[in-house]
Design a protein around this motif. Structure first.
Motif, PDB file in Angstrom:
ATOM      1  N   ALA A   1      29.364  37.801 -33.033  1.00 44.04           N
ATOM      2  CA  ALA A   1      29.009  38.079 -31.642  1.00 44.04           C
ATOM      3  C   ALA A   1      28.028  37.037 -31.129  1.00 44.04           C
ATOM      4  CB  ALA A   1      28.392  39.472 -31.536  1.00 44.04           C
ATOM      5  N   PRO A   2      28.305  36.411 -29.972  1.00 47.61           N
ATOM      6  CA  PRO A   2      27.455  35.318 -29.487  1.00 47.61           C
ATOM      7  C   PRO A   2      26.052  35.793 -29.097  1.00 47.61           C
ATOM      8  CG  PRO A   2      29.084  35.912 -27.835  1.00 47.61           C
ATOM      9  CD  PRO A   2      29.450  36.662 -29.081  1.00 47.61           C
ATOM     10  N   LEU A   3      25.109  34.871 -29.207  1.00 48.48           N
ATOM     11  CA  LEU A   3      23.747  35.109 -28.753  1.00 48.48           C
ATOM     12  C   LEU A   3      23.775  35.475 -27.270  1.00 48.48           C
ATOM     13  CD1 LEU A   3      20.647  34.836 -29.323  1.00 48.48           C
ATOM     14  CD2 LEU A   3      20.880  32.420 -28.719  1.00 48.48           C
ATOM     15  N   PRO A   4      23.217  36.637 -26.889  1.00 45.80           N
ATOM     16  CA  PRO A   4      23.334  37.060 -25.491  1.00 45.80           C
ATOM     17  C   PRO A   4      22.723  36.082 -24.484  1.00 45.80           C
ATOM     18  CG  PRO A   4      22.713  38.908 -26.866  1.00 45.80           C
ATOM     19  CD  PRO A   4      22.631  37.693 -27.732  1.00 45.80           C
ATOM     20  N   THR A   5      21.599  35.439 -24.852  1.00 47.29           N
ATOM     21  CA  THR A   5      20.961  34.469 -23.975  1.00 47.29           C
ATOM     22  C   THR A   5      21.035  33.096 -24.635  1.00 47.29           C
ATOM     23  OG1 THR A   5      19.396  36.185 -23.265  1.00 47.29           O
ATOM     24  CG2 THR A   5      18.862  33.906 -22.696  1.00 47.29           C
ATOM     25  N   ALA A   6      21.908  32.232 -24.117  1.00 48.17           N
ATOM     26  CA  ALA A   6      22.045  30.892 -24.692  1.00 48.17           C
ATOM     27  C   ALA A   6      20.724  30.148 -24.552  1.00 48.17           C
ATOM     28  CB  ALA A   6      23.168  30.141 -23.985  1.00 48.17           C
ATOM     29  N   ARG A   7      20.194  29.613 -25.656  1.00 52.15           N
ATOM     30  CA  ARG A   7      18.907  28.906 -25.630  1.00 52.15           C
ATOM     31  C   ARG A   7      18.735  28.113 -26.912  1.00 52.15           C
ATOM     32  NH1 ARG A   7      15.481  33.801 -27.531  1.00 52.15           N
ATOM     33  NH2 ARG A   7      17.116  35.373 -27.672  1.00 52.15           N
ATOM     34  N   SER A   8      17.721  27.263 -26.911  1.00 53.28           N
ATOM     35  CA  SER A   8      17.447  26.408 -28.064  1.00 53.28           C
ATOM     36  C   SER A   8      15.945  26.273 -28.226  1.00 53.28           C
ATOM     37  CB  SER A   8      18.101  25.044 -27.877  1.00 53.28           C
ATOM     38  OG  SER A   8      17.631  24.417 -26.694  1.00 53.28           O
ATOM     39  N   GLY A   9      15.515  25.684 -29.340  1.00 53.71           N
ATOM     40  CA  GLY A   9      14.091  25.564 -29.600  1.00 53.71           C
ATOM     41  C   GLY A   9      13.432  26.889 -29.889  1.00 53.71           C
ATOM     42  N   VAL A  10      14.199  27.839 -30.428  1.00 56.58           N
ATOM     43  CA  VAL A  10      13.723  29.192 -30.667  1.00 56.58           C
ATOM     44  C   VAL A  10      12.912  29.278 -31.954  1.00 56.58           C
ATOM     45  CG1 VAL A  10      15.703  30.178 -29.459  1.00 56.58           C
ATOM     46  CG2 VAL A  10      15.836  29.806 -31.931  1.00 56.58           C
ATOM     47  N   ALA A  11      12.198  30.388 -32.105  1.00 54.50           N
ATOM     48  CA  ALA A  11      11.677  30.817 -33.399  1.00 54.50           C
ATOM     49  C   ALA A  11      12.583  31.938 -33.887  1.00 54.50           C
ATOM     50  CB  ALA A  11      10.244  31.306 -33.275  1.00 54.50           C
ATOM     51  N   SER A  12      12.637  32.138 -35.204  1.00 57.34           N
ATOM     52  CA  SER A  12      13.485  33.201 -35.729  1.00 57.34           C
ATOM     53  C   SER A  12      12.905  33.749 -37.020  1.00 57.34           C
ATOM     54  CB  SER A  12      14.916  32.704 -35.962  1.00 57.34           C
ATOM     55  OG  SER A  12      14.949  31.707 -36.964  1.00 57.34           O
ATOM     56  N   ALA A  13      13.251  35.000 -37.303  1.00 56.88           N
ATOM     57  CA  ALA A  13      12.779  35.667 -38.514  1.00 56.88           C
ATOM     58  C   ALA A  13      13.742  36.794 -38.840  1.00 56.88           C
ATOM     59  CB  ALA A  13      11.360  36.200 -38.322  1.00 56.88           C
ATOM     60  N   VAL A  14      13.630  37.307 -40.059  1.00 56.85           N
ATOM     61  CA  VAL A  14      14.500  38.393 -40.515  1.00 56.85           C
ATOM     62  C   VAL A  14      13.664  39.620 -40.843  1.00 56.85           C
ATOM     63  CG1 VAL A  14      16.069  39.143 -42.350  1.00 56.85           C
ATOM     64  CG2 VAL A  14      16.271  36.838 -41.416  1.00 56.85           C
TER      65      VAL A  14
ATOM     66  N   THR B   1       4.013  35.273 -24.341  1.00 56.44           N
ATOM     67  CA  THR B   1       3.870  33.889 -23.924  1.00 56.44           C
ATOM     68  C   THR B   1       5.185  33.161 -24.191  1.00 56.44           C
ATOM     69  OG1 THR B   1       1.523  33.931 -24.541  1.00 56.44           O
ATOM     70  CG2 THR B   1       2.526  31.771 -24.172  1.00 56.44           C
ATOM     71  N   ALA B   2       5.977  32.970 -23.154  1.00 51.35           N
ATOM     72  CA  ALA B   2       7.246  32.266 -23.318  1.00 51.35           C
ATOM     73  C   ALA B   2       6.965  30.864 -23.858  1.00 51.35           C
ATOM     74  CB  ALA B   2       7.961  32.180 -21.973  1.00 51.35           C
ATOM     75  N   ARG B   3       7.708  30.439 -24.877  1.00 52.34           N
ATOM     76  CA  ARG B   3       7.469  29.125 -25.473  1.00 52.34           C
ATOM     77  C   ARG B   3       8.626  28.699 -26.350  1.00 52.34           C
ATOM     78  NH1 ARG B   3       3.969  31.372 -30.204  1.00 52.34           N
ATOM     79  NH2 ARG B   3       3.837  33.501 -29.469  1.00 52.34           N
ATOM     80  N   HIS B   4       8.544  27.456 -26.794  1.00 53.75           N
ATOM     81  CA  HIS B   4       9.562  26.880 -27.667  1.00 53.75           C
ATOM     82  C   HIS B   4       8.872  25.984 -28.679  1.00 53.75           C
ATOM     83  CE1 HIS B   4       9.591  22.585 -26.310  1.00 53.75           C
ATOM     84  NE2 HIS B   4       8.978  23.125 -25.270  1.00 53.75           N
ATOM     85  N   GLY B   5       9.634  25.459 -29.640  1.00 53.34           N
ATOM     86  CA  GLY B   5       9.077  24.547 -30.626  1.00 53.34           C
ATOM     87  C   GLY B   5       8.066  25.208 -31.535  1.00 53.34           C
ATOM     88  N   PHE B   6       8.278  26.480 -31.857  1.00 52.62           N
ATOM     89  CA  PHE B   6       7.328  27.245 -32.658  1.00 52.62           C
ATOM     90  C   PHE B   6       8.042  27.891 -33.835  1.00 52.62           C
ATOM     91  CE2 PHE B   6       9.304  30.055 -29.798  1.00 52.62           C
ATOM     92  CZ  PHE B   6       8.921  31.386 -29.946  1.00 52.62           C
ATOM     93  N   GLY B   7       7.323  28.687 -34.609  1.00 55.11           N
ATOM     94  CA  GLY B   7       7.925  29.331 -35.768  1.00 55.11           C
ATOM     95  C   GLY B   7       7.566  30.792 -35.846  1.00 55.11           C
TER      96      GLY B   7
END
Length: 321
Positions: free
Chosen positions: A227-240, A278-284
């Motif tokens: 199933a595709p990511l609902p909001t197409a975006r890049s530079g995200v942080a992610s975790a499980v 705080t909306a942001r990108h390039g983080f972890g």
């Protein structure tokens, strides 16, 4: 723009179904955010990995080399041995009591193949066997006793689809099935014994964000569509957490994102959670005791930076301190 909110999703079909899961409307967003101690130095375009209750922040778009270490239990920062040279858009993962750093951009936008291991006990970096394919802005995820390095971009920011597997015990590389949709600035995580690759962009262009979501099965050495990511975006942080991959924040060429969307792999469905303060990108992001910690990043598209730390409790209670 209305905020997508939902409490539950029901998916008809299996992981390999051709009809993707969607996000129906629901009554409220789920989860609660709280602030934590800011990093001692502002950073963006970092790699973040966790080991023994600490998060390690590596690299910086603006050239800083100090290793920032965050104690997830005590909400305190310290510094480790500096990385040997400036690097940004690098990748990192933990395996066997060490933090491994893969590739990244050096000397501006030159993709490197260099691999380094950080030993927290010795507080020292050690060079390891380079990657077969130089790359930056891909993803690294541990699986069993190895680390899978997926996607990214080379010098000139053109995408690579290579999927290479590092064996830390023997300091050797092997290859695996290529990523079906080449892209960079994507989320790559291990969950339920498989690897999930979500979002990203084409050839480093944040005006060309993708909703691609693909799953690698090591038993078959094959990828499948999910199933595709609902909001197409890049530079995200992610975790499980549990059986879900959380995809947080990100950017386009026009704005940064505060969306938080979680992918349930066995159910092949997404749900939305309370938005990133705080909306942001390039983080972890890393997980600790049922919460997700997001560290540093740029609040504006491009090369800004911050020391922001914000913590999500998906169950809705603010983190206790």
């Amino acid at each position: 723009m209305a905020r997508p909110a939902l409490s539950r999703l029901v998916l008809l079909g299996s992981l390999l179904a051709t009809v993707p899961a969607t996000l129906p409307a629901a009554a409220h967003e789920v989860g609660a955010w709280a602030g934590a101690s800011s990093a001692p130095a502002e950073r963006s375009e970092v790699a973040v990995a966790a080991l023994d209750g600490k998060a390690y922040v590596i690299g910086d778009y603006n050239g800083a080399t100090e290793l920032l270490i965050y104690d997830l239990a005590t909400d305190r920062w310290s510094k480790g041995a500096p990385f040997p040279y400036p690097v940004h858009h690098t990748m990192a993962a933990e395996q066997g009591g060490r933090i491994y750093k893969f590739g990244g951009y050096v000397n501006g936008w030159e993709a490197t193949d260099k691999v380094w291991a950080y030993d927290p006990k010795a507080n020292a970096w050690e060079a390891r066997t380079p990657m077969p394919t130089p790359r930056a802005a891909g993803g690294a995820a541990p699986l069993s006793d190895k680390i899978h390095v997926v996607g990214g971009s080379g010098s000139g920011r053109g995408n690579v689809r290579s999927h290479e597997v590092y064996d830390p015990a023997n300091d050797r590389w092997s290859t695996a099935a290529n990523l079906p949709t080449p892209r960079d600035h994507l989320a790559v995580q291990t969950v339920e014994g498989r690897i999930v690759a979500s979002g990203g962009r084409i050839d480093g262009d944040s005006s060309k964000n993708l909703a691609a979501n693909q799953v690698y099965d090591p038993a078959r050495d094959a990828w499948s569509e999910a199933a595709p990511l609902p909001t197409a975006r890049s530079g995200v942080a992610s975790a499980v957490l549990g059986r879900e991959v959380f995809v947080i924040g990100g950017e386009s060429n026009r704005r940064t994102y505060d969306e938080v969307e979680a992918f349930d792999l066995p159910g092949n469905l997404w749900r939305a959670l309370a938005r990133l303060p705080t909306a942001r990108h390039g983080f972890g992001a890393v997980t600790y005791k049922g919460r997700i910690f997001t560290l540093t990043g740029s609040p504006r598209p491009g090369g800004d930076r911050s020391g922001t730390v914000e913590v999500l409790d998906p169950n809705g209670a603010a983190p206790a301190r």
